[in-house]
Design a protein around this motif. Structure first.
Motif, PDB file in Angstrom:
ATOM      1  N   PRO A  83       0.837  -1.207   0.000  1.00 11.16           N
ATOM      2  CA  PRO A  83       0.000   0.000   0.000  1.00 11.16           C
ATOM      3  C   PRO A  83       0.870   1.255   0.000  1.00 11.16           C
ATOM      4  O   PRO A  83       2.036   1.208   0.408  1.00 11.16           O
ATOM      5  CB  PRO A  83      -0.767  -0.107   1.315  1.00 11.16           C
ATOM      6  N   HIS A 135      -6.338  -0.647   4.603  1.00  8.61           N
ATOM      7  CA  HIS A 135      -5.416  -1.186   3.594  1.00  8.61           C
ATOM      8  C   HIS A 135      -3.946  -0.908   3.899  1.00  8.61           C
ATOM      9  O   HIS A 135      -3.076  -1.188   3.077  1.00  8.61           O
ATOM     10  CB  HIS A 135      -5.776  -0.657   2.211  1.00  8.61           C
ATOM     11  N   ASP A 186     -11.086   3.107   4.569  1.00  8.70           N
ATOM     12  CA  ASP A 186     -10.441   2.204   3.610  1.00  8.70           C
ATOM     13  C   ASP A 186      -8.925   2.382   3.597  1.00  8.70           C
ATOM     14  O   ASP A 186      -8.177   1.401   3.535  1.00  8.70           O
ATOM     15  CB  ASP A 186     -10.995   2.413   2.201  1.00  8.70           C
TER      16      ASP A 186
END
Length: 189
Positions: free
Chosen positions: A22, A69, A65
């Motif tokens: 990420p 993540h 989110d």
């Protein structure tokens, strides 16, 4: 700065191995509104025709989110002034609440409205001028003194306050004065 990659060698290795990595940080543009009219602004025409704030429900989904993540931090910045969002301080608290670090890039006009400047990893003010006359000519508003006061105000609570400076035809003269001003304001970078 050129050695920053050494902090993330594990991420480089994982990327080379084809693993999901990420982003470390993401930028969020809370608003495209701005109280200034900078001569060099590439967003000005669009912003004037399409004023928009990030929808609260969208923001909540996004920030959740990002944290889920594996993103570590967000920087509030934008094609406008992030502090123009009516719920900016709430946005900061939500980001902190899901475990993200926060940074801020601002023009400094509304910096006094930040409720907890101490929680930011950094605050960078786009000052872009070394004196009142240049500021008014380049930024389109007579708020230079207010911005300087705001920088001093947040510097009392946050030791990582920096100044950025767009160098263009109107601002390239007397850059040593800009450096001197930054030093007088005790900018950390």
């Amino acid at each position: 700065m050129e050695r920053k990659i050494y902090y993330y060698l594990d991420k480089v290795r994982d990327t080379l191995e084809g693993k999901y990595v990420p982003p470390v940080t993401c930028e969020i543009d809370p608003s495209n509104a701005c109280p200034l009219d900078c001569t060099f602004c590439m967003y000005a025409k669009f912003r004037k025709a399409h004023r928009q704030d990030l929808d609260w429900a969208t923001y909540l989904r996004l920030i959740t989110d990002l944290a889920r993540h594996g993103v570590k931090s967000v920087t509030f910045t934008g094609g406008g002034e992030p502090l123009m969002h009516p719920r900016f301080n709430d946005m900061v608290e939500v980001a902190l609440g899901v475990g993200l670090e926060v940074g801020l890039v601002t023009n400094g006009v509304l910096l006094h409205t930040v409720e907890r400047p101490e929680v930011f990893t950094f605050i960078r003010v786009s000052l872009d001028a070394y004196d009142r006359a240049t500021y008014e000519r380049v930024k389109g508003a007579d708020v230079f003194g207010q911005v300087l006061d705001n920088i001093m105000l947040v510097s009392e609570k946050n030791r990582t306050v920096g100044i950025s400076y767009v160098v263009c035809q109107d601002t390239c003269h007397d850059l040593d004065r800009a450096v001197g001003l930054a030093k007088n304001l005790k900018a950390s970078y």
